[in-house]
Write a protein that holds these residues in place. Structure first.
Motif, PDB file in Angstrom:
ATOM      1  N   TYR A  13      24.042  53.577 -46.605  1.00 54.84           N
ATOM      2  CA  TYR A  13      25.435  53.415 -47.029  1.00 54.84           C
ATOM      3  C   TYR A  13      26.036  52.044 -46.710  1.00 54.84           C
ATOM      4  N   GLY A  14      25.280  51.199 -46.035  1.00 53.54           N
ATOM      5  CA  GLY A  14      25.716  49.823 -45.815  1.00 53.54           C
ATOM      6  C   GLY A  14      27.010  49.702 -45.038  1.00 53.54           C
ATOM      7  N   GLY A  41      22.694  43.243 -37.477  1.00 54.14           N
ATOM      8  CA  GLY A  41      22.239  41.858 -37.501  1.00 54.14           C
ATOM      9  C   GLY A  41      20.865  41.728 -38.121  1.00 54.14           C
ATOM     10  N   PHE A  42      19.989  42.678 -37.820  1.00 49.65           N
ATOM     11  CA  PHE A  42      18.655  42.689 -38.419  1.00 49.65           C
ATOM     12  C   PHE A  42      18.755  42.814 -39.943  1.00 49.65           C
ATOM     13  N   TYR A  51      26.632  38.287 -43.468  1.00 47.27           N
ATOM     14  CA  TYR A  51      27.091  38.089 -42.090  1.00 47.27           C
ATOM     15  C   TYR A  51      28.605  38.254 -41.962  1.00 47.27           C
ATOM     16  N   ALA A  52      29.375  37.520 -42.764  1.00 46.73           N
ATOM     17  CA  ALA A  52      30.831  37.538 -42.631  1.00 46.73           C
ATOM     18  C   ALA A  52      31.397  38.943 -42.866  1.00 46.73           C
ATOM     19  N   THR A  53      30.875  39.625 -43.883  1.00 46.94           N
ATOM     20  CA  THR A  53      31.353  40.977 -44.184  1.00 46.94           C
ATOM     21  C   THR A  53      30.981  41.942 -43.069  1.00 46.94           C
ATOM     22  N   THR A  54      29.785  41.789 -42.530  1.00 47.73           N
ATOM     23  CA  THR A  54      29.336  42.661 -41.442  1.00 47.73           C
ATOM     24  C   THR A  54      30.218  42.479 -40.211  1.00 47.73           C
ATOM     25  N   VAL A  55      30.560  41.247 -39.891  1.00 49.28           N
ATOM     26  CA  VAL A  55      31.445  40.973 -38.758  1.00 49.28           C
ATOM     27  C   VAL A  55      32.823  41.593 -38.989  1.00 49.28           C
ATOM     28  N   LEU A  56      33.364  41.405 -40.174  1.00 44.45           N
ATOM     29  CA  LEU A  56      34.686  41.935 -40.490  1.00 44.45           C
ATOM     30  C   LEU A  56      34.710  43.464 -40.430  1.00 44.45           C
TER      31      LEU A  56
END
Length: 201
Positions: A13-14, A41-42, A51-56
């Protein structure tokens, strides 16, 4: 195993899976949050997440989860947690341990509690129980979330296939820090008591 189910949930589901896993993890479900961040992160390193979306998403999920915990504590207080806490894996032992930490280290427990399994899940609850203003809570919770996210997501990116092994080492090492801090605190407390007795005598 809950870890494997959770990681499969994120892989399928990301960002949505990551968001809800963090929300429910912070309010007390036994989800391995450091492992979750490093796995994210993997996935970034493999190009499956950005990266930016994952951090947000990680910041949003963790802060919403912490805010929910804060308002639960603010609205219902300790009696309800003691009565119904087991339903969200908050045993009396965990509540007592977190309360001791909160009394001893105060506001900074909210900031650095992110890094201690069994502590981070309830620091926001005790901030609410203590009737902090929400602004004060955010002032201490947000830096912790930032440090936490910007530590473990880049670590997962850097480690790539080795992320799981290091995640387990980090988990064990974190508990080592907890033990050292507790021991040093007790030693300092005893020394302080002896000095007070001498000054009074």
């Amino acid at each position: 195993m809950i870890q494997d189910l959770l990681l499969r949930f994120i892989a399928v589901y990301g960002y949505i899976g990551l968001f809800f896993a963090l929300v429910f993890g912070i309010i007390g479900l036994p989800l391995p949050d450091e492992l979750l961040m490093m796995f994210s992160g993997f996935l970034v390193s493999k190009g499956e997440l950005r990266y930016a979306t994952t951090v947000l998403v990680s910041l949003s999920g963790s802060m919403i989860g912490m805010s929910l915990s804060f308002w639960i504590g603010y609205r219902y207080g300790m009696p309800v947690l003691q009565k119904h806490g087991r339903k969200i894996h908050l045993t009396p032992e965990k509540l007592e341990k977190a309360e001791r930490w909160f009394r001893r280290f105060g506001k900074w427990t909210v900031t650095f509690g992110y890094f201690f399994p069994g502590i981070r899940h309830v620091t926001a609850l005790f901030a609410g129980i203590s009737k902090w203003s929400y602004g004060t809570f955010l002032l201490y919770a947000l830096p912790g979330a930032l440090i936490w996210v910007f530590t473990f997501i880049p670590l997962g990116i850097h480690l790539q296939e080795d992320w799981r092994t290091v995640a387990e080492i980090v988990r064990k090492f974190t508990w080592g820090i907890v033990i050292v801090v507790v021991v040093l605190t007790l030693v300092g407390w005893r020394i302080q008591r002896r000095l007070k007795k001498r000054s009074v005598g």
